[in-house]
Design a protein around this motif. Sequence first.
Motif, PDB file in Angstrom:
ATOM      1  N   SER A 240      40.512  71.722  48.025  1.00  0.00           N
ATOM      2  CA  SER A 240      40.828  72.007  46.624  1.00  0.00           C
ATOM      3  C   SER A 240      39.755  71.474  45.681  1.00  0.00           C
ATOM      4  CB  SER A 240      42.188  71.404  46.255  1.00  0.00           C
ATOM      5  OG  SER A 240      42.140  69.984  46.293  1.00  0.00           O
ATOM      6  N   ARG A 241      38.875  70.605  46.176  1.00  0.00           N
ATOM      7  CA  ARG A 241      37.774  70.078  45.358  1.00  0.00           C
ATOM      8  C   ARG A 241      36.440  70.717  45.746  1.00  0.00           C
ATOM      9  NH1 ARG A 241      37.813  63.696  45.508  1.00  0.00           N
ATOM     10  NH2 ARG A 241      36.308  64.074  43.825  1.00  0.00           N
ATOM     11  N   GLN A 242      36.521  71.868  46.399  1.00  0.00           N
ATOM     12  CA  GLN A 242      35.318  72.540  46.883  1.00  0.00           C
ATOM     13  C   GLN A 242      34.347  72.849  45.749  1.00  0.00           C
ATOM     14  OE1 GLN A 242      34.594  73.079  49.985  1.00  0.00           O
ATOM     15  NE2 GLN A 242      33.085  74.711  50.071  1.00  0.00           N
ATOM     16  N   ASN A 243      34.832  73.436  44.670  1.00  0.00           N
ATOM     17  CA  ASN A 243      33.951  73.821  43.562  1.00  0.00           C
ATOM     18  C   ASN A 243      33.318  72.606  42.899  1.00  0.00           C
ATOM     19  OD1 ASN A 243      34.390  76.562  43.932  1.00  0.00           O
ATOM     20  ND2 ASN A 243      36.144  76.605  42.527  1.00  0.00           N
ATOM     21  N   GLU A 244      34.052  71.512  42.857  1.00  0.00           N
ATOM     22  CA  GLU A 244      33.517  70.291  42.242  1.00  0.00           C
ATOM     23  C   GLU A 244      32.282  69.800  42.999  1.00  0.00           C
ATOM     24  OE1 GLU A 244      34.822  65.581  42.065  1.00  0.00           O
ATOM     25  OE2 GLU A 244      36.386  67.137  42.154  1.00  0.00           O
ATOM     26  N   TYR A 245      32.387  69.700  44.319  1.00  0.00           N
ATOM     27  CA  TYR A 245      31.253  69.240  45.117  1.00  0.00           C
ATOM     28  C   TYR A 245      30.136  70.278  45.157  1.00  0.00           C
ATOM     29  CZ  TYR A 245      33.737  65.143  46.843  1.00  0.00           C
ATOM     30  OH  TYR A 245      34.383  63.930  46.931  1.00  0.00           O
ATOM     31  N   LEU A 246      30.501  71.549  45.227  1.00  0.00           N
ATOM     32  CA  LEU A 246      29.485  72.594  45.294  1.00  0.00           C
ATOM     33  C   LEU A 246      28.674  72.657  44.005  1.00  0.00           C
ATOM     34  CD1 LEU A 246      28.306  74.851  47.014  1.00  0.00           C
ATOM     35  CD2 LEU A 246      30.026  76.402  46.052  1.00  0.00           C
ATOM     36  N   SER A 247      29.343  72.514  42.867  1.00  0.00           N
ATOM     37  CA  SER A 247      28.631  72.531  41.581  1.00  0.00           C
ATOM     38  C   SER A 247      27.668  71.353  41.472  1.00  0.00           C
ATOM     39  CB  SER A 247      29.631  72.501  40.423  1.00  0.00           C
ATOM     40  OG  SER A 247      30.470  73.637  40.447  1.00  0.00           O
ATOM     41  N   LYS A 248      28.107  70.189  41.923  1.00  0.00           N
ATOM     42  CA  LYS A 248      27.226  69.017  41.883  1.00  0.00           C
ATOM     43  C   LYS A 248      26.034  69.205  42.811  1.00  0.00           C
ATOM     44  CE  LYS A 248      27.289  63.998  42.607  1.00  0.00           C
ATOM     45  NZ  LYS A 248      28.131  62.819  42.987  1.00  0.00           N
ATOM     46  N   PHE A 249      26.272  69.766  43.983  1.00  0.00           N
ATOM     47  CA  PHE A 249      25.203  70.021  44.940  1.00  0.00           C
ATOM     48  C   PHE A 249      24.205  71.017  44.369  1.00  0.00           C
ATOM     49  CE2 PHE A 249      24.204  71.536  49.514  1.00  0.00           C
ATOM     50  CZ  PHE A 249      23.193  70.588  49.634  1.00  0.00           C
ATOM     51  N   ARG A 250      24.711  72.086  43.779  1.00  0.00           N
ATOM     52  CA  ARG A 250      23.835  73.114  43.200  1.00  0.00           C
ATOM     53  C   ARG A 250      23.019  72.551  42.042  1.00  0.00           C
ATOM     54  NH1 ARG A 250      27.592  76.798  42.275  1.00  0.00           N
ATOM     55  NH2 ARG A 250      27.262  77.893  44.269  1.00  0.00           N
ATOM     56  N   ARG A 251      23.636  71.678  41.252  1.00  0.00           N
ATOM     57  CA  ARG A 251      22.930  71.090  40.121  1.00  0.00           C
ATOM     58  C   ARG A 251      21.782  70.198  40.596  1.00  0.00           C
ATOM     59  NH1 ARG A 251      27.094  69.634  37.883  1.00  0.00           N
ATOM     60  NH2 ARG A 251      27.255  67.456  38.541  1.00  0.00           N
TER      61      ARG A 251
ATOM     62  N   LEU B  21      20.149  70.545  43.395  1.00  0.00           N
ATOM     63  CA  LEU B  21      19.105  71.397  43.952  1.00  0.00           C
ATOM     64  C   LEU B  21      18.323  72.110  42.862  1.00  0.00           C
ATOM     65  CD1 LEU B  21      21.046  72.926  46.992  1.00  0.00           C
ATOM     66  CD2 LEU B  21      19.341  71.099  47.029  1.00  0.00           C
ATOM     67  N   ASP B  22      19.006  72.537  41.812  1.00  0.00           N
ATOM     68  CA  ASP B  22      18.317  73.195  40.699  1.00  0.00           C
ATOM     69  C   ASP B  22      17.350  72.240  40.003  1.00  0.00           C
ATOM     70  OD1 ASP B  22      19.668  75.524  41.237  1.00  0.00           O
ATOM     71  OD2 ASP B  22      21.209  75.214  39.696  1.00  0.00           O
ATOM     72  N   GLN B  23      17.766  70.993  39.857  1.00  0.00           N
ATOM     73  CA  GLN B  23      16.934  70.002  39.180  1.00  0.00           C
ATOM     74  C   GLN B  23      15.950  69.306  40.125  1.00  0.00           C
ATOM     75  OE1 GLN B  23      19.715  67.340  37.298  1.00  0.00           O
ATOM     76  NE2 GLN B  23      20.525  68.909  35.911  1.00  0.00           N
ATOM     77  N   ASP B  24      16.119  69.551  41.422  1.00  0.00           N
ATOM     78  CA  ASP B  24      15.239  68.973  42.440  1.00  0.00           C
ATOM     79  C   ASP B  24      15.125  67.465  42.280  1.00  0.00           C
ATOM     80  OD1 ASP B  24      13.598  68.988  44.641  1.00  0.00           O
ATOM     81  OD2 ASP B  24      11.759  69.372  43.493  1.00  0.00           O
ATOM     82  N   ASP B  25      16.282  66.816  42.123  1.00  0.00           N
ATOM     83  CA  ASP B  25      16.270  65.373  41.881  1.00  0.00           C
ATOM     84  C   ASP B  25      16.968  64.579  42.982  1.00  0.00           C
ATOM     85  OD1 ASP B  25      18.837  66.164  41.420  1.00  0.00           O
ATOM     86  OD2 ASP B  25      19.046  65.206  39.457  1.00  0.00           O
TER      87      ASP B  25
END
Length: 497
Positions: A328-339, A341-345
Amino acid sequence: MHTQRNYDLQRRGDPMGIALIWSLVVMLVRWMFSKRRGAISYDSSDQTALYIRMLGACVIFKQLFSRDVRVRSQVGFEPERRGSHPYLCVDFRTLHSRSENARPVPGRRVHRLFSFQRHLHSSRRLHSATTWPYNPLHILDEDYLGQAKCMLAKVGSWNFDIFLFDRLTNGNSLVTLTFHLLNQYGLIELFQLDMVKLRQFIVMVQEDYHSQNPYHNAVHAADVTQAMYCYLKEPKLAKSLTSCDILLGLLAAATHDLDHPGVNQPFLIKTNHYLAALYRNTSVLENHHWRSAVGLLRETGLFSHLPAEDGLNMERQLGSLILATDISRQNEYLSKFRRHLDQDDLCLGNASHRHFILQMALKCADICNPCRPWELSKQWSEKVTEEFFQQGNIEKRHKLEVSLLCDSQSNTVGDIQIGFMTYVVEPLFSEWARFSDTRLSQTMLGHLGLNKASWSGLRASGSLEEPEPEPDPDPPPPPAPGLAQEPQPQKIPPPEP
């Protein structure tokens, strides 16, 4: 006369007299173990028999027989013994903290007590798994694994057949695999883990998975552990993770669904289960898996030789990893992961970033079945659907609203899997491939696409073989003759959070 002769021979140290006494001890051991649920077999063909006989009766009996403190489910149905019904009246392990006044049990002498935090920065041995001088301990059981030992030589292969491995180990895939991986990484020697306590812990973990669950059982835990090992070997992780990270990752994979009742969180909430009230309807199952794992760690004293602060820190980090598997927290972790990767930090020299990557790796391992080869993926798909439909049958039997995906009349394996792959698996593994663009990542995405196409093709051709729904032992009575039955409005279940 015969008894007196044996007694005299024993006093003189005669081997026959000693053998007679030892045979009586073994008979006593067999009888005492047979009185305990999940007792280890003493059959000579059992791979664990030699190891347990070596331990003897006096070392582990007190610990083994003092466990299994349970509380009953509060769903309001007729109470049943654990194992007799996998869903309604499930017994769950309660976590009892040690008494403050209790005196610590003296353990074996440890030559070097160390702090994880201190040595993470001072010892080169803890900084990289790739630099360790691998020197695994010689385990007696490994000499008797036979074909299973041959499979362990390829335990890092993504095509690893966990079903075959479970058959070759006589249903002990989780025990054999976890012990082997910890030994291969040198973690047993590095962290000075007591062999008896470690073996007892892993056996108890395997016992506390419900074998009657079609999907959430010890074989699934072994499969997730093997997948986690594959991810730990990926170049970015292998050169950055510490030994503590690897130990936590493997233990979290092995215990991530510990004592799973075979029903989901909405079922526990709507039946007013005491766990739902205990954890306030938030990550109910994941919290229970974590607390159950901590209970076994404390019961066996696996980390009792470490400083108390380090042991608590290990328990907290283990909980953080297991709680990340809440779908149920899939989107929460996925959004953080994507962020990230986008910021390469992402900096794997940072402990918090390494821990987050471990969380994502465990999430991938937990739902990697659609990314396995078709022969393995199809078996897992059928098993998880069978478990869904069993829950739906229970809900119908007790006049509860049927949970989403659990109605065998309106869902098929193909429909469930295609939706799961499209909306859950594909987004997660696409981002993982961005983070770790390796041959393994491309292989997983390739299998995912082929499996999705296979299910679509089976659905289009109408050749899907669905699992037979569990027969309802209490069907509703037929309407009286001559009376017309009014149509009942169909309830549409709300989407699962």
